[in-house]
Design a protein around this motif. Structure first.
Motif, PDB file in Angstrom:
ATOM      1  N   TRP A  47      30.790  13.142  58.742  1.00  0.00           N
ATOM      2  CA  TRP A  47      32.113  13.500  59.260  1.00  0.00           C
ATOM      3  C   TRP A  47      32.012  13.893  60.739  1.00  0.00           C
ATOM      4  O   TRP A  47      32.786  13.416  61.573  1.00  0.00           O
ATOM      5  CB  TRP A  47      32.685  14.632  58.418  1.00  0.00           C
ATOM      6  N   ILE A  48      31.047  14.739  61.063  1.00  0.00           N
ATOM      7  CA  ILE A  48      30.866  15.158  62.456  1.00  0.00           C
ATOM      8  C   ILE A  48      30.542  13.954  63.331  1.00  0.00           C
ATOM      9  O   ILE A  48      31.049  13.829  64.455  1.00  0.00           O
ATOM     10  CB  ILE A  48      29.764  16.238  62.560  1.00  0.00           C
ATOM     11  N   ASN A  49      29.715  13.044  62.833  1.00  0.00           N
ATOM     12  CA  ASN A  49      29.355  11.863  63.615  1.00  0.00           C
ATOM     13  C   ASN A  49      30.517  10.904  63.815  1.00  0.00           C
ATOM     14  O   ASN A  49      30.443  10.029  64.677  1.00  0.00           O
ATOM     15  CB  ASN A  49      28.161  11.144  62.976  1.00  0.00           C
ATOM     16  N   SER A  50      31.602  11.077  63.058  1.00  0.00           N
ATOM     17  CA  SER A  50      32.783  10.232  63.257  1.00  0.00           C
ATOM     18  C   SER A  50      33.669  10.769  64.386  1.00  0.00           C
ATOM     19  O   SER A  50      34.608  10.103  64.808  1.00  0.00           O
ATOM     20  CB  SER A  50      33.594  10.118  61.964  1.00  0.00           C
ATOM     21  N   TRP A  51      33.364  11.969  64.872  1.00  0.00           N
ATOM     22  CA  TRP A  51      34.099  12.545  65.988  1.00  0.00           C
ATOM     23  C   TRP A  51      33.758  11.785  67.265  1.00  0.00           C
ATOM     24  O   TRP A  51      32.834  10.974  67.301  1.00  0.00           O
ATOM     25  CB  TRP A  51      33.730  14.012  66.191  1.00  0.00           C
ATOM     26  N   GLU A  52      34.452  12.093  68.336  1.00  0.00           N
ATOM     27  CA  GLU A  52      34.114  11.518  69.634  1.00  0.00           C
ATOM     28  C   GLU A  52      32.666  11.855  69.965  1.00  0.00           C
ATOM     29  O   GLU A  52      32.169  12.930  69.616  1.00  0.00           O
ATOM     30  CB  GLU A  52      35.027  12.080  70.727  1.00  0.00           C
ATOM     31  N   LYS A  53      32.007  10.936  70.647  1.00  0.00           N
ATOM     32  CA  LYS A  53      30.572  11.090  70.934  1.00  0.00           C
ATOM     33  C   LYS A  53      30.270  12.401  71.667  1.00  0.00           C
ATOM     34  O   LYS A  53      29.299  13.079  71.350  1.00  0.00           O
ATOM     35  CB  LYS A  53      30.090   9.901  71.758  1.00  0.00           C
ATOM     36  N   GLU A  54      31.094  12.757  72.627  1.00  0.00           N
ATOM     37  CA  GLU A  54      30.857  13.983  73.384  1.00  0.00           C
ATOM     38  C   GLU A  54      30.922  15.223  72.486  1.00  0.00           C
ATOM     39  O   GLU A  54      30.113  16.141  72.611  1.00  0.00           O
ATOM     40  CB  GLU A  54      31.871  14.116  74.516  1.00  0.00           C
ATOM     41  N   THR A  55      31.879  15.248  71.572  1.00  0.00           N
ATOM     42  CA  THR A  55      32.045  16.387  70.677  1.00  0.00           C
ATOM     43  C   THR A  55      30.881  16.494  69.700  1.00  0.00           C
ATOM     44  O   THR A  55      30.295  17.579  69.540  1.00  0.00           O
ATOM     45  CB  THR A  55      33.377  16.277  69.903  1.00  0.00           C
ATOM     46  N   SER A  56      30.514  15.394  69.055  1.00  0.00           N
ATOM     47  CA  SER A  56      29.394  15.446  68.106  1.00  0.00           C
ATOM     48  C   SER A  56      28.086  15.736  68.836  1.00  0.00           C
ATOM     49  O   SER A  56      27.214  16.424  68.309  1.00  0.00           O
ATOM     50  CB  SER A  56      29.284  14.160  67.287  1.00  0.00           C
ATOM     51  N   GLY A  57      27.956  15.251  70.068  1.00  0.00           N
ATOM     52  CA  GLY A  57      26.760  15.547  70.864  1.00  0.00           C
ATOM     53  C   GLY A  57      26.645  17.027  71.191  1.00  0.00           C
ATOM     54  O   GLY A  57      25.550  17.588  71.211  1.00  0.00           O
TER      55      GLY A  57
END
Length: 58
Positions: free
Chosen positions: A25-35
């Motif tokens: 689920w977290i990895n489906s967020w925008e790349k900057e946010t999950s990073g």
């Protein structure tokens, strides 16, 4: 992106099914946010190791 293998290495165990779903689920967020979340996890791990090391020398 939070990588399963790296996270399992940091926590010293396999992730549960619930944890795997949460990571997906977290990895489906925008790349900057999950990073940012991935960076916070790694920083907390490294800080915990440092704190443990410093406290064991007292």
């Amino acid at each position: 992106m939070i990588e399963q293998d790296n996270l399992e290495r940091l926590i010293g165990r396999k992730l549960t099914e619930k944890e795997l779903r949460t990571i997906a689920w977290i990895n489906s967020w925008e790349k900057e946010t999950s990073g940012t979340v991935a960076h916070l996890i790694k920083t907390a791990y490294l800080n915990g190791r440092l704190d443990k090391s410093l406290n064991s020398k007292e």
